[in-house]
Design an enzyme around this catalytic site. Structure first.
Site, PDB file in Angstrom:
ATOM      1  N   CYS A 186      29.597  42.525  38.211  1.00 32.07           N
ATOM      2  CA  CYS A 186      28.315  43.133  39.221  1.00 32.07           C
ATOM      3  C   CYS A 186      27.472  44.064  38.437  1.00 32.07           C
ATOM      4  CB  CYS A 186      29.275  43.642  40.506  1.00 32.07           C
ATOM      5  SG  CYS A 186      29.756  43.107  41.384  1.00 32.07           S
ATOM      6  N   ARG A 187      27.933  45.278  38.038  1.00 33.14           N
ATOM      7  CA  ARG A 187      27.141  46.039  37.324  1.00 33.14           C
ATOM      8  C   ARG A 187      26.917  45.548  35.471  1.00 33.14           C
ATOM      9  NH1 ARG A 187      31.056  50.793  39.323  1.00 33.14           N
ATOM     10  NH2 ARG A 187      32.797  49.164  38.773  1.00 33.14           N
ATOM     11  N   SER A 188      27.778  45.526  35.272  1.00 34.88           N
ATOM     12  CA  SER A 188      27.795  45.245  33.472  1.00 34.88           C
ATOM     13  C   SER A 188      27.100  44.329  33.202  1.00 34.88           C
ATOM     14  CB  SER A 188      28.928  45.484  33.083  1.00 34.88           C
ATOM     15  OG  SER A 188      29.903  44.666  33.309  1.00 34.88           O
ATOM     16  N   ASN A 191      33.097  42.493  35.863  1.00 33.88           N
ATOM     17  CA  ASN A 191      32.458  42.480  34.805  1.00 33.88           C
ATOM     18  C   ASN A 191      31.411  41.018  35.455  1.00 33.88           C
ATOM     19  OD1 ASN A 191      32.502  40.469  31.444  1.00 33.88           O
ATOM     20  ND2 ASN A 191      31.291  41.813  32.415  1.00 33.88           N
ATOM     21  N   ASP A 203      29.697  51.023  42.848  1.00 35.92           N
ATOM     22  CA  ASP A 203      30.159  49.816  42.518  1.00 35.92           C
ATOM     23  C   ASP A 203      29.579  48.885  44.222  1.00 35.92           C
ATOM     24  OD1 ASP A 203      31.514  47.401  42.717  1.00 35.92           O
ATOM     25  OD2 ASP A 203      33.799  48.506  42.497  1.00 35.92           O
ATOM     26  N   CYS A 239      32.224  47.828  33.319  1.00 37.73           N
ATOM     27  CA  CYS A 239      32.582  48.099  34.161  1.00 37.73           C
ATOM     28  C   CYS A 239      34.385  47.215  34.684  1.00 37.73           C
ATOM     29  CB  CYS A 239      31.067  47.403  35.711  1.00 37.73           C
ATOM     30  SG  CYS A 239      31.216  45.976  35.372  1.00 37.73           S
TER      31      CYS A 239
END
Ligand code: 4NP
Length: 146
Positions: free
Chosen positions: A8-10, A6, A117, A3
Protein backbone atom coordinates in the site's frame (compact mmCIF):
# COMPACT_ATOMS: atom_id res chain seq x y z
CA UNK A 1 10.74 3.25 1.23
CA UNK A 2 9.55 0.80 3.85
CA UNK A 3 6.10 -0.08 5.23
CA UNK A 4 4.60 -3.25 6.68
CA UNK A 5 3.27 -5.15 3.67
CA UNK A 6 5.00 -3.34 0.77
CA UNK A 7 1.67 -3.29 -1.05
CA UNK A 8 0.00 0.00 0.00
CA UNK A 9 2.18 2.86 1.28
CA UNK A 10 5.76 2.11 0.25
CA UNK A 11 4.93 1.20 -3.38
CA UNK A 12 3.26 4.61 -3.64
CA UNK A 13 6.28 6.28 -2.06
CA UNK A 14 8.57 4.45 -4.50
CA UNK A 15 6.49 5.47 -7.52
CA UNK A 16 6.17 9.07 -6.39
CA UNK A 17 9.88 9.55 -5.64
CA UNK A 18 10.83 7.84 -8.93
CA UNK A 19 8.60 10.34 -10.74
CA UNK A 20 10.62 13.21 -9.23
CA UNK A 21 14.24 12.05 -9.74
CA UNK A 22 16.55 11.02 -12.59
CA UNK A 23 16.59 7.20 -12.49
CA UNK A 24 20.10 7.15 -13.97
CA UNK A 25 21.37 8.96 -10.89
CA UNK A 26 19.12 7.77 -8.08
CA UNK A 27 18.02 4.24 -7.18
CA UNK A 28 14.61 4.11 -5.53
CA UNK A 29 13.10 0.90 -4.18
CA UNK A 30 10.61 -0.25 -1.56
CA UNK A 31 10.19 -3.16 0.82
CA UNK A 32 8.06 -4.41 3.71
CA UNK A 33 9.09 -5.26 7.26
CA UNK A 34 6.82 -8.31 6.97
CA UNK A 35 7.05 -11.03 4.34
CA UNK A 36 3.27 -11.45 4.16
CA UNK A 37 2.81 -10.25 0.59
CA UNK A 38 6.12 -11.20 -1.05
CA UNK A 39 5.78 -11.32 -4.84
CA UNK A 40 2.40 -9.57 -4.86
CA UNK A 41 1.49 -6.55 -6.96
CA UNK A 42 0.66 -3.33 -5.11
CA UNK A 43 -2.86 -3.14 -3.66
CA UNK A 44 -5.34 -2.18 -6.44
CA UNK A 45 -6.30 0.94 -4.45
CA UNK A 46 -2.65 2.12 -4.49
CA UNK A 47 -2.41 1.33 -8.20
CA UNK A 48 -5.58 3.38 -8.81
CA UNK A 49 -4.61 6.44 -6.79
CA UNK A 50 -1.15 6.47 -8.40
CA UNK A 51 -2.77 6.22 -11.84
CA UNK A 52 -5.09 9.14 -11.04
CA UNK A 53 -1.92 11.19 -10.51
CA UNK A 54 -0.21 9.92 -13.67
CA UNK A 55 2.09 7.37 -12.01
CA UNK A 56 2.26 3.69 -13.00
CA UNK A 57 3.28 1.35 -10.16
CA UNK A 58 2.18 -1.91 -11.78
CA UNK A 59 5.81 -2.96 -12.41
CA UNK A 60 6.39 -3.41 -8.66
CA UNK A 61 6.43 -6.67 -6.69
CA UNK A 62 6.42 -6.83 -2.88
CA UNK A 63 9.60 -7.94 -1.13
CA UNK A 64 10.85 -8.02 2.44
CA UNK A 65 13.37 -5.53 3.83
CA UNK A 66 16.75 -7.20 4.45
CA UNK A 67 19.99 -6.26 6.15
CA UNK A 68 21.64 -5.91 2.72
CA UNK A 69 19.41 -2.90 2.12
CA UNK A 70 21.61 -0.97 4.55
CA UNK A 71 24.48 -1.49 2.08
CA UNK A 72 22.44 -0.71 -1.03
CA UNK A 73 20.83 2.57 0.10
CA UNK A 74 21.92 5.88 1.64
CA UNK A 75 18.48 6.71 3.06
CA UNK A 76 15.82 4.37 4.41
CA UNK A 77 12.40 5.93 4.97
CA UNK A 78 9.92 4.27 7.33
CA UNK A 79 6.20 5.01 7.06
CA UNK A 80 5.34 4.48 10.74
CA UNK A 81 6.87 3.88 14.16
CA UNK A 82 6.48 0.11 13.98
CA UNK A 83 8.29 -0.06 10.63
CA UNK A 84 10.98 2.27 12.00
CA UNK A 85 11.64 0.06 15.03
CA UNK A 86 11.62 -3.15 12.98
CA UNK A 87 14.16 -1.71 10.54
CA UNK A 88 16.36 -0.58 13.44
CA UNK A 89 16.31 -4.13 14.86
CA UNK A 90 18.19 -5.24 11.73
CA UNK A 91 20.77 -2.44 11.90
CA UNK A 92 24.30 -3.70 12.54
CA UNK A 93 25.91 -0.46 13.70
CA UNK A 94 25.53 3.30 14.08
CA UNK A 95 26.17 3.85 10.36
CA UNK A 96 23.15 1.66 9.53
CA UNK A 97 21.00 3.35 12.18
CA UNK A 98 21.67 6.88 10.93
CA UNK A 99 20.23 5.96 7.51
CA UNK A 100 16.77 5.26 8.94
CA UNK A 101 14.25 8.15 8.95
CA UNK A 102 10.55 8.64 9.53
CA UNK A 103 9.41 9.86 6.10
CA UNK A 104 7.06 12.58 7.41
CA UNK A 105 9.93 14.14 9.36
CA UNK A 106 10.99 15.50 5.96
CA UNK A 107 7.89 17.71 6.13
CA UNK A 108 8.32 18.67 9.76
CA UNK A 109 11.60 17.74 11.42
CA UNK A 110 11.19 15.88 14.68
CA UNK A 111 7.39 15.58 14.37
CA UNK A 112 7.60 11.76 14.21
CA UNK A 113 4.19 11.69 12.46
CA UNK A 114 3.11 8.44 10.81
CA UNK A 115 1.74 7.75 7.34
CA UNK A 116 -1.54 6.07 8.35
CA UNK A 117 -1.98 2.46 7.26
CA UNK A 118 -4.78 2.65 4.65
CA UNK A 119 -5.16 -1.14 4.24
CA UNK A 120 -8.41 -1.51 6.22
CA UNK A 121 -9.91 1.83 5.16
CA UNK A 122 -11.54 3.22 2.04
CA UNK A 123 -10.33 4.96 -1.11
CA UNK A 124 -10.06 8.34 0.64
CA UNK A 125 -7.32 6.94 2.87
CA UNK A 126 -5.22 6.21 -0.19
CA UNK A 127 -5.60 9.76 -1.58
CA UNK A 128 -4.64 11.12 1.84
CA UNK A 129 -1.55 8.87 1.89
CA UNK A 130 -0.71 9.94 -1.67
CA UNK A 131 -0.78 13.63 -0.71
CA UNK A 132 1.43 13.12 2.35
CA UNK A 133 3.95 11.08 0.39
CA UNK A 134 3.93 13.49 -2.54
CA UNK A 135 4.80 16.40 -0.24
CA UNK A 136 7.57 14.44 1.53
CA UNK A 137 9.01 13.07 -1.70
CA UNK A 138 9.19 16.57 -3.20
CA UNK A 139 11.50 17.55 -0.34
CA UNK A 140 13.50 14.31 -0.54
CA UNK A 141 13.95 14.73 -4.30
CA UNK A 142 15.24 18.26 -3.84
CA UNK A 143 17.67 17.13 -1.13
CA UNK A 144 19.18 14.23 -3.03
CA UNK A 145 19.48 15.97 -6.37
CA UNK A 146 21.04 19.18 -5.05
P1 4NP B 1 1.24 -1.40 3.85
O1 4NP B 1 -0.24 -1.81 4.27
O2 4NP B 1 2.11 -1.72 5.04
O3 4NP B 1 1.13 0.08 3.60
O4 4NP B 1 1.60 -2.21 2.63
C1 4NP B 1 -0.60 -3.06 4.74
C2 4NP B 1 -0.70 -4.13 3.89
C3 4NP B 1 -1.09 -5.37 4.35
C4 4NP B 1 -1.39 -5.53 5.69
C5 4NP B 1 -1.29 -4.46 6.56
C6 4NP B 1 -0.88 -3.23 6.08
N1 4NP B 1 -1.84 -6.79 6.18
O5 4NP B 1 -2.25 -6.88 7.34
O6 4NP B 1 -1.79 -7.79 5.41
Amino acid sequence: MVCLGNICRSPLAEGILKSKVNSELVTVDSAGTSGWHIGNLPDPRSVEVAKLHGIDITDQKARAFTQEDFDRFDFIYAMDHSNYLNILKLARNKHDRTKVKMILNELEAGSDEEVPDPYYGGEQGFENVFQMLDASCAIIAKKITN
